[in-house]
Design an enzyme around this catalytic site. Structure first.
Site, PDB file in Angstrom:
ATOM      1  N   CYS A 198       0.947  -1.316  -0.120  1.00 17.48           N
ATOM      2  CA  CYS A 198       0.004  -0.001   0.262  1.00 17.48           C
ATOM      3  C   CYS A 198       1.059   1.194  -0.002  1.00 17.48           C
ATOM      4  O   CYS A 198       0.680   2.080   0.556  1.00 17.48           O
ATOM      5  CB  CYS A 198      -1.247  -0.111   1.148  1.00 17.48           C
ATOM      6  N   GLY A 199       2.064   1.354  -0.852  1.00 17.82           N
ATOM      7  CA  GLY A 199       2.732   2.242  -1.037  1.00 17.82           C
ATOM      8  C   GLY A 199       3.443   2.898   0.470  1.00 17.82           C
ATOM      9  O   GLY A 199       3.771   2.071   0.943  1.00 17.82           O
TER      10      GLY A 199
END
Length: 306
Positions: free
Chosen positions: A91-92
């Protein structure tokens, strides 16, 4: 130079990865819609309750309720920091930003900091580094429930009222938009006063008389609070509920921000996969063309030799 077989295998592998990232993006998009609706529904009530109680905390006697009492700084002062991360990755910078903010808070806090860890990623990171952990919750983001927030809030209240910690903070990712999440650090306990907290418009007040069923609190200004049935009962009911609601909002914000961050990260990964596939396909065509050209030259050279 890699062979054509190696290039075809690599292209197939990247295409498989692209299918996975595209599916994860679609799943996160569907979950984001539901999570965003829950945040939008819970946020106005939680923020208004926060403004009212922060304003109230500046007008009543801090000794009227244990959750309002501010502890004097001393050698035994300790802070509890609740860190809300995700259970999963991909998720980055979602988890990295939270961990970085929590680490910065720990380094600059002054007094010793014990941790309440919500989410597997934060739990694994801080547990490996030997931090004191008072609260641990994982696996609650599949479906965030109010009971989860209540359990976390009750544990934080117990740590504060028992005197083991003098302040409680929470750090989480606030959902702003699909493309933007903001790391927020908020004080939960003691209830911050409006002059110091999130409502700068409220005036600093004096203490309220806690005797009697209906009490009017004198304030510095033209705003008076009338308590019915009485401030002791009202504060006893409202303040724990307020902490539960703020924790619940933080969990909802974090869940929505996680889905948004994962959707954005998987969208970028899908686009990058497409670019890699195009680059590898172009390179494979060049290698194949070079091989065909070489074979033609060999045939022509053999014919001329004959």
């Amino acid at each position: 130079m890699p062979s054509l077989l190696d290039l075809r295998r690599r292209i197939r592998a990247v295409k498989s990865t692209q299918q996975i990232t595209k599916a994860m993006k679609m799943i996160s998009a569907s979950k984001l819609r539901r999570a965003q609706d829950r945040v939008v529904g819970a946020r106005p009530f939680a923020l208004q309750m926060q403004r009212v109680l922060n304003s109230l905390a500046s007008r009543v006697d801090p000794s009227s309720h244990p959750l309002l009492a501010e502890r004097e700084a001393g050698t035994d002062e300790k802070v509890l920091l609740i860190v809300v991360t995700a259970d999963k990755g991909l998720c980055g910078g979602f988890n990295t930003n939270i961990i970085k903010a929590a680490s910065g808070f720990i380094n600059s806090a002054g007094p010793p900091v014990s941790l309440g860890l919500v989410g597997r990623k934060g739990r694994d990171f801080f547990k490996r580094r030997g931090f004191e952990i008072r609260i641990e919750e994982i696996g609650i983001f599949q479906r965030v429930k109010y009971a989860d927030a209540k359990r976390i809030a009750e544990a934080a209240i117990e740590e504060f009222t028992s005197g083991r910690v003098s302040k409680v903070f929470i750090v989480y990712n606030e959902f702003k938009s699909v493309m933007q999440q903001r790391v927020v650090t908020e004080q939960l306990l003691p209830i911050p006063k409006a002059g110091v907290g999130s409502d700068p418009r409220a005036a600093q007040g004096r203490s309220a008389d806690l005797q009697g069923g209906q009490t009017k609190a004198p304030v510095a200004g033209d705003i008076d609070y009338i308590y019915e049935p009485g401030p002791a009962q009202i504060l006893g009911d409202l303040l724990p509920k307020h902490i539960e609601i703020q924790v619940y909002r933080a969990l909802l914000e974090s869940a929505a921000a996680e889905h948004a961050a994962r959707m954005t990260a998987m969208d970028a990964a899908t686009k990058n996969s497409g670019e890699i596939i195009d680059t590898l396909t172009l390179y494979m065509n060049k290698v194949r063309q070079a091989a065909i050209t070489r074979e033609i030259i060999e045939v022509v050279s053999g014919a001329q030799a004959l």
